[in-house]
Design a protein around this motif. Structure first.
Motif, PDB file in Angstrom:
ATOM      1  N   ALA A  99      -0.053   4.032   9.762  1.00 37.09           N
ATOM      2  CA  ALA A  99       0.098   2.584   9.932  1.00 37.09           C
ATOM      3  C   ALA A  99      -0.426   1.844   8.706  1.00 37.09           C
ATOM      4  CB  ALA A  99      -0.623   2.116  11.197  1.00 37.09           C
ATOM      5  N   ASN A 100      -1.553   2.289   8.159  1.00 38.38           N
ATOM      6  CA  ASN A 100      -2.100   1.660   6.954  1.00 38.38           C
ATOM      7  C   ASN A 100      -1.176   1.858   5.758  1.00 38.38           C
ATOM      8  OD1 ASN A 100      -4.373   0.757   8.288  1.00 38.38           O
ATOM      9  ND2 ASN A 100      -5.606   2.520   7.726  1.00 38.38           N
ATOM     10  N   LEU A 101      -0.623   3.058   5.637  1.00 34.83           N
ATOM     11  CA  LEU A 101       0.305   3.337   4.549  1.00 34.83           C
ATOM     12  C   LEU A 101       1.520   2.417   4.634  1.00 34.83           C
ATOM     13  CD1 LEU A 101       1.057   5.176   2.146  1.00 34.83           C
ATOM     14  CD2 LEU A 101       2.171   6.680   3.803  1.00 34.83           C
ATOM     15  N   LEU A 102       2.064   2.265   5.828  1.00 33.45           N
ATOM     16  CA  LEU A 102       3.222   1.382   6.015  1.00 33.45           C
ATOM     17  C   LEU A 102       2.871  -0.055   5.636  1.00 33.45           C
ATOM     18  CD1 LEU A 102       6.110   0.855   6.859  1.00 33.45           C
ATOM     19  CD2 LEU A 102       5.306   0.713   9.235  1.00 33.45           C
ATOM     20  N   LYS A 103       1.713  -0.533   6.039  1.00 36.88           N
ATOM     21  CA  LYS A 103       1.294  -1.899   5.699  1.00 36.88           C
ATOM     22  C   LYS A 103       1.216  -2.070   4.184  1.00 36.88           C
ATOM     23  CE  LYS A 103      -1.576  -5.767   6.340  1.00 36.88           C
ATOM     24  NZ  LYS A 103      -1.144  -6.313   5.083  1.00 36.88           N
ATOM     25  N   HIS A 104       0.649  -1.092   3.485  1.00 40.47           N
ATOM     26  CA  HIS A 104       0.553  -1.187   2.028  1.00 40.47           C
ATOM     27  C   HIS A 104       1.924  -1.164   1.362  1.00 40.47           C
ATOM     28  CE1 HIS A 104      -3.735  -1.095   2.174  1.00 40.47           C
ATOM     29  NE2 HIS A 104      -3.794   0.138   2.638  1.00 40.47           N
ATOM     30  N   VAL A 105       2.849  -0.371   1.901  1.00 42.11           N
ATOM     31  CA  VAL A 105       4.206  -0.322   1.342  1.00 42.11           C
ATOM     32  C   VAL A 105       4.905  -1.671   1.540  1.00 42.11           C
ATOM     33  CG1 VAL A 105       6.491   0.742   1.587  1.00 42.11           C
ATOM     34  CG2 VAL A 105       4.446   2.177   1.503  1.00 42.11           C
ATOM     35  N   VAL A 106       4.720  -2.288   2.707  1.00 39.98           N
ATOM     36  CA  VAL A 106       5.287  -3.624   2.937  1.00 39.98           C
ATOM     37  C   VAL A 106       4.678  -4.615   1.939  1.00 39.98           C
ATOM     38  CG1 VAL A 106       5.368  -5.562   4.565  1.00 39.98           C
ATOM     39  CG2 VAL A 106       5.904  -3.250   5.350  1.00 39.98           C
ATOM     40  N   ASP A 107       3.381  -4.519   1.723  1.00 38.47           N
ATOM     41  CA  ASP A 107       2.725  -5.398   0.749  1.00 38.47           C
ATOM     42  C   ASP A 107       3.267  -5.168  -0.662  1.00 38.47           C
ATOM     43  OD1 ASP A 107       1.212  -6.484   2.786  1.00 38.47           O
ATOM     44  OD2 ASP A 107      -0.599  -5.325   2.324  1.00 38.47           O
ATOM     45  N   ILE A 108       3.564  -3.922  -0.998  1.00 39.07           N
ATOM     46  CA  ILE A 108       4.170  -3.621  -2.310  1.00 39.07           C
ATOM     47  C   ILE A 108       5.509  -4.337  -2.435  1.00 39.07           C
ATOM     48  CG2 ILE A 108       5.289  -1.798  -3.679  1.00 39.07           C
ATOM     49  CD1 ILE A 108       3.038   0.099  -2.658  1.00 39.07           C
ATOM     50  N   ALA A 109       6.333  -4.253  -1.391  1.00 40.31           N
ATOM     51  CA  ALA A 109       7.655  -4.894  -1.430  1.00 40.31           C
ATOM     52  C   ALA A 109       7.537  -6.403  -1.567  1.00 40.31           C
ATOM     53  CB  ALA A 109       8.443  -4.534  -0.175  1.00 40.31           C
ATOM     54  N   VAL A 110       6.626  -6.996  -0.812  1.00 43.61           N
ATOM     55  CA  VAL A 110       6.450  -8.452  -0.856  1.00 43.61           C
ATOM     56  C   VAL A 110       5.959  -8.892  -2.235  1.00 43.61           C
ATOM     57  CG1 VAL A 110       5.060 -10.368   0.062  1.00 43.61           C
ATOM     58  CG2 VAL A 110       6.103  -8.717   1.627  1.00 43.61           C
ATOM     59  N   GLU A 111       4.939  -8.209  -2.739  1.00 41.07           N
ATOM     60  CA  GLU A 111       4.373  -8.591  -4.035  1.00 41.07           C
ATOM     61  C   GLU A 111       5.339  -8.302  -5.180  1.00 41.07           C
ATOM     62  OE1 GLU A 111       1.899 -10.513  -4.285  1.00 41.07           O
ATOM     63  OE2 GLU A 111       1.214 -10.311  -2.219  1.00 41.07           O
TER      64      GLU A 111
END
Length: 130
Positions: A99-111
């Motif tokens: 779940a943490n990995l997925l959140k960071h990947v979403v943050d990568i896409a947004v940023e």
């Protein structure tokens, strides 16, 4: 959404496993929910990061696959949103790697969309730590 409902019921299975099942049953009954939830998070993260990498590899004049990126982003954010809305499992999921990995990947896409390369780099480091 259907995906939100799927996440909800997988989390309920994990909740039952962690809270209510005797240890002799938790492995056979609750483990399946945990395994499916992990796979859902991993697959959503993989799809999003693969689409981002594919789009980044193309020259500016070639463009990217905006539809694929949109779908991958929607799936990933739906999973993350469903997890964040689940009060019963919030404390359990704080240390959950997938779940943490997925959140960071979403943050990568947004940023990445914002052009914030330092935040992208920071989230890549968080992914590597997970």
């Amino acid at each position: 959404s259907d995906l939100g409902r799927q996440v909800h019921w997988l989390l309920r299975g994990m909740e039952v496993q962690s809270s209510w099942l005797p240890s002799e049953y938790s492995r056979t009954v609750g483990f399946a929910s945990h395994r499916h939830f992990d796979a859902l998070c991993e697959n959503a993260a993989h799809s999003l990061i693969s689409t981002l990498a594919f789009n980044a590899s193309l020259a500016d004049d070639e463009g990217g696959d905006a539809d694929a990126l949109s779908v991958s982003m929607r799936v990933a954010t739906d999973v993350v949103d469903a997890v964040l809305r689940d009060d019963a499992m919030a404390s359990v999921l704080k240390g959950h790697v997938q779940a943490n990995l997925l959140k960071h990947v979403v943050d990568i896409a947004v940023e990445s969309a914002r052009g914030n390369s330092s935040a992208v780099a920071e989230n890549i480091i968080h992914c590597l730590k997970e």
